[in-house]
Design an enzyme around this catalytic site. Structure first.
Site, PDB file in Angstrom:
ATOM      1  N   PRO A   2       0.818  -1.219   0.000  1.00 50.93           N
ATOM      2  CA  PRO A   2       0.000   0.000   0.000  1.00 50.93           C
ATOM      3  C   PRO A   2       0.852   1.270   0.000  1.00 50.93           C
ATOM      4  CG  PRO A   2       0.166  -0.835   2.220  1.00 50.93           C
ATOM      5  CD  PRO A   2       0.955  -1.782   1.351  1.00 50.93           C
ATOM      6  N   THR A  31       0.404   3.797   1.803  1.00 46.58           N
ATOM      7  CA  THR A  31       0.472   4.401   3.138  1.00 46.58           C
ATOM      8  C   THR A  31       1.645   3.892   3.970  1.00 46.58           C
ATOM      9  OG1 THR A  31      -1.209   2.770   3.686  1.00 46.58           O
ATOM     10  CG2 THR A  31      -1.946   5.043   3.394  1.00 46.58           C
ATOM     11  N   ASN A  32       2.034   2.641   3.768  1.00 47.61           N
ATOM     12  CA  ASN A  32       3.175   2.076   4.518  1.00 47.61           C
ATOM     13  C   ASN A  32       4.094   1.355   3.535  1.00 47.61           C
ATOM     14  OD1 ASN A  32       1.683   2.630   7.024  1.00 47.61           O
ATOM     15  ND2 ASN A  32       0.473   0.843   6.480  1.00 47.61           N
ATOM     16  N   GLY A  74      -6.370  -0.878  -0.993  1.00 46.50           N
ATOM     17  CA  GLY A  74      -7.753  -0.411  -1.086  1.00 46.50           C
ATOM     18  C   GLY A  74      -8.709  -1.551  -1.404  1.00 46.50           C
ATOM     19  N   GLY A 110      -8.331  -5.163   3.901  1.00 44.31           N
ATOM     20  CA  GLY A 110      -8.984  -3.978   3.384  1.00 44.31           C
ATOM     21  C   GLY A 110      -9.111  -2.892   4.433  1.00 44.31           C
ATOM     22  N   CYS A 158      -4.189   1.779   9.000  1.00 45.68           N
ATOM     23  CA  CYS A 158      -5.620   1.458   8.892  1.00 45.68           C
ATOM     24  C   CYS A 158      -6.218   1.059  10.236  1.00 45.68           C
ATOM     25  CB  CYS A 158      -5.849   0.366   7.860  1.00 45.68           C
ATOM     26  SG  CYS A 158      -4.898  -1.124   8.199  1.00 45.68           S
ATOM     27  N   GLU A 212     -14.013   5.636   7.165  1.00 47.26           N
ATOM     28  CA  GLU A 212     -12.556   5.690   7.338  1.00 47.26           C
ATOM     29  C   GLU A 212     -11.922   6.821   6.529  1.00 47.26           C
ATOM     30  OE1 GLU A 212     -10.101   2.721   5.350  1.00 47.26           O
ATOM     31  OE2 GLU A 212      -8.981   2.425   7.197  1.00 47.26           O
ATOM     32  N   LEU A 231      -2.950  -7.252   8.776  1.00 50.50           N
ATOM     33  CA  LEU A 231      -3.802  -7.560   9.922  1.00 50.50           C
ATOM     34  C   LEU A 231      -5.026  -8.336   9.440  1.00 50.50           C
ATOM     35  CD1 LEU A 231      -3.627  -4.029  11.626  1.00 50.50           C
ATOM     36  CD2 LEU A 231      -2.048  -5.960  11.860  1.00 50.50           C
TER      37      LEU A 231
END
Lengths: 485, 106
Positions: free
Chosen positions: A121, A123-124, A204, A222, A255, A345, A425
């Protein structure tokens, strides 16, 4: 005709690239399967050391390339993805005989899955790349890194660092590869390739859905929509400080970060004061409207432009004036769902804020938030009342229910609790996952069971004709079946 | 069901339930609800528009699938009636949510 030929040509090119990646991965898989535990562990240690040593450089690259988050926080993510992940898998047995039970006659033997596609992703990016490489290598699976377009350079750099270290430690060639381009067509071609063993999909909803639809087994993670409940028995200054630590970490890109704080009305004023003390700003109704118009798209999805941005920048984008040093934007809401866009979110320093008349109403609000878009992911509670903690734990549909813990750092494990340190996760069936655990190396091996002959003595002594006798009911059969000889 | 009352002013049929709404109670409650609904229709006469049906579960500690079916029936009564299930405990709220009937819960 020309268009058709062009498309076919493009398809053939993509198929060729996918085949090439998979051929290399399969050869690596075949060779890697012959490695013993010691050789495997040597590779994993070398890769951990290399990734850890470059944690700062990779964090800065990720922040610069994606224009998201805080590089210092990304260093902490890279630390977790290497140091803490390595510590958690170092002594795990992933090669050969895992267990032997002579009484039961069962020997469990580990075997690798095969080539794994790791979707990363935005984001990370570097932390997830380092993490997925380490757990794949520990299980002797070759891995193909598939970054998003906005994080290609930093992901490739992380993968290259790991690959060079792995090769120095004697790993098979091509045990780590990365996509030569980031086209959707190539990703789909690899995802659906018959030789691919597993997709580790973090990203996503669309991408995770595509992974599940590909026909290849997938562990996909997700979205979350993490509610955090504060009840009147909680240590309020501690709770708010902890939420601030979590929600502002890397500008909210994890997330598992809190999306909504829910509390009883009687403590609302105290909680608001605490948030203000930590430079959280409670927006008025007009500014909440401006914020939701900016942060959430008409289709209900978060606006990617606000993801991972500091609170002041988000406020500027929304046309809201906030004091200098503002760290968090709080939006008071009264409902959930599409009519209340900020109840979903948003991976930014924005926190929905709900005041409820009592604890029961607060927990019911959390159920709504949990089911709105984060089923199976994470929920959190601040309380010192064990009965309420137990009730919250029972009613939330979440793989991780965190107690008096910052949810971003708590959910990924390793630093605030004993969960496996992980950037994948599991969200259980609610999130269409096969596990609710934090995914780690043990999820990336097939365990075969060598079963020796062990006669079921009761069945052997039992007169099988009784099964054929319709007059024998279950009690009659069980009486004879369980007879002591 | 321990009581039902039609309020003409609000055009609202209020049904109050208590205790365990198990399969047996569900059958009995369905009959009582049907009578209450019919009585409300009679009171309404030619009044047009949707009537609000409120199920108050404040004193309920268990609901069976029979009661969920009753909720579905109530929501599908002709006239576009709105069903509001109110005063649920957190456990019962969760049950409605899992059954996909959370849109009725207020």
């Amino acid at each position: 005709m020309g268009v058709s030929q062009g498309t076919e040509g493009g398809d053939a090119r993509v198929r060729g690239m996918a085949d090439d990646l998979m051929e290399r991965a399969l050869m690596a898989a075949a060779v890697y399967e012959s490695y013993d535990q010691e050789a495997t562990d040597r590779i994993v240690e070398r890769v951990f050391r290399a990734g850890f040593n470059r944690r700062v450089e990779l964090a800065k690259m990720a922040a610069e390339e994606t224009r998201m988050g805080v590089w210092q926080h990304k260093v902490m993510k890279n630390m977790l993805a290497t140091q803490l992940v390595y510590e958690s898998i170092r002594d795990e047995k992933t090669v050969g005989v895992l267990s032997e039970n002579p009484v039961m006659g069962i020997t469990e033997i580990a075997q690798p899955l095969g080539p794994v596609l790791a979707i990363i992703p935005v984001t990370n990016p570097t932390s997830t790349t380092l993490f997925k490489i380490l757990i794949c290598l520990k299980a002797r699976n070759p891995v193909i890194i598939s970054p998003t377009r906005k994080a290609v350079k930093c992901c490739q750099a992380a993968a290259r660092i790991c690959y060079e270290a792995a090769m120095e430690a004697g790993a098979p060639e091509d045990c780590i590869q990365w996509m030569p381009e980031t086209s959707r067509e190539l990703t789909q071609a690899v995802m659906g390739h018959k030789k691919l063993a597993l997709i580790l999909a973090t990203g996503g909803t669309g991408l995770v859905g595509a992974a599940y639809s590909s026909g290849t087994p997938a562990i996909g993670v997700g979205p979350g929509n993490v509610p955090v409940l504060i009840d009147d028995s909680a240590d309020l200054p501690f709770a708010v400080e902890s939420i601030m630590t979590s929600k502002t970490f890397d500008n909210g890109t994890i997330c598992a970060s809190e999306q909504a704080v829910v509390l009883e009305k009687r403590i609302a004023a105290d909680v608001c004061r605490e948030f203000e003390r930590h430079n959280g700003v409670m927006l008025d109704a007009e500014n909440v409207r401006k914020l939701q118009a900016c942060a959430v798209l008409p289709n209900g999805n978060m606006n990617p432009d606000v993801v991972g941005q500091p609170a002041e920048a988000v406020a500027r984008m929304a046309g809201i004036s906030v004091p200098e040093g503002t760290r968090l934007l709080l939006a008071r809401l009264t409902g959930t769902g599409l009519d209340h866009p900020l109840s979903g979110e948003v991976l930014a320093p924005i926190l929905a804020f709900y005041e409820e008349a009592d604890f029961n109403k607060a927990i019911k609000r959390c159920i709504d938030l949990n089911y709105l878009g984060g089923v199976g992911h994470t929920a959190a509670i601040y309380s010192n009342n064990e009965e309420r903690i137990a009730l919250f734990g029972r009613l939330m549909n979440a793989g991780r229910v965190l107690v008096n813990t910052p949810s971003s750092q708590g959910a990924v494990g390793g630093s605030y609790n004993s969960l496996h340190p992980s950037f994948t996760l599991g969200c259980g069936s609610g999130g269409k996952n096969s596990t609710t655990e934090n995914v780690t190396a043990k999820h990336l091996i097939n365990i075969k069971r060598l079963c020796r002959l062990r006669i079921n003595e009761r069945l052997a002594r039992f007169n099988k004709d009784e099964f054929l006798d319709e007059t024998k009911d279950v009690d009659a059969v069980l009486r004879d079946y369980n007879r002591n000889w | 069901m321990i009581s039902s009352k039609y309020e003409m002013e609000r055009d609202e049929l209020l049904c109050v339930f208590a205790g365990r709404l198990d399969a047996e109670a569900g059958q009995a409650d369905t009959k009582v609800f049907e009578s209450a609904w019919q009585a409300a229709q009679n009171e309404r006469g030619d009044r047009a528009g949707a009537m609000k049906i409120v199920f108050d579960l404040g004193e309920v500690n268990y609901v069976s699938s029979g009661f969920l079916r009753l909720c579905m029936q109530a929501s599908k009564k002709p006239g576009g009636n709105q069903l509001h299930v109110v005063n649920t405990s957190p456990d019962i709220k969760k049950l409605f949510t899992m059954a996909g009937l959370d849109l009725f819960v207020y």
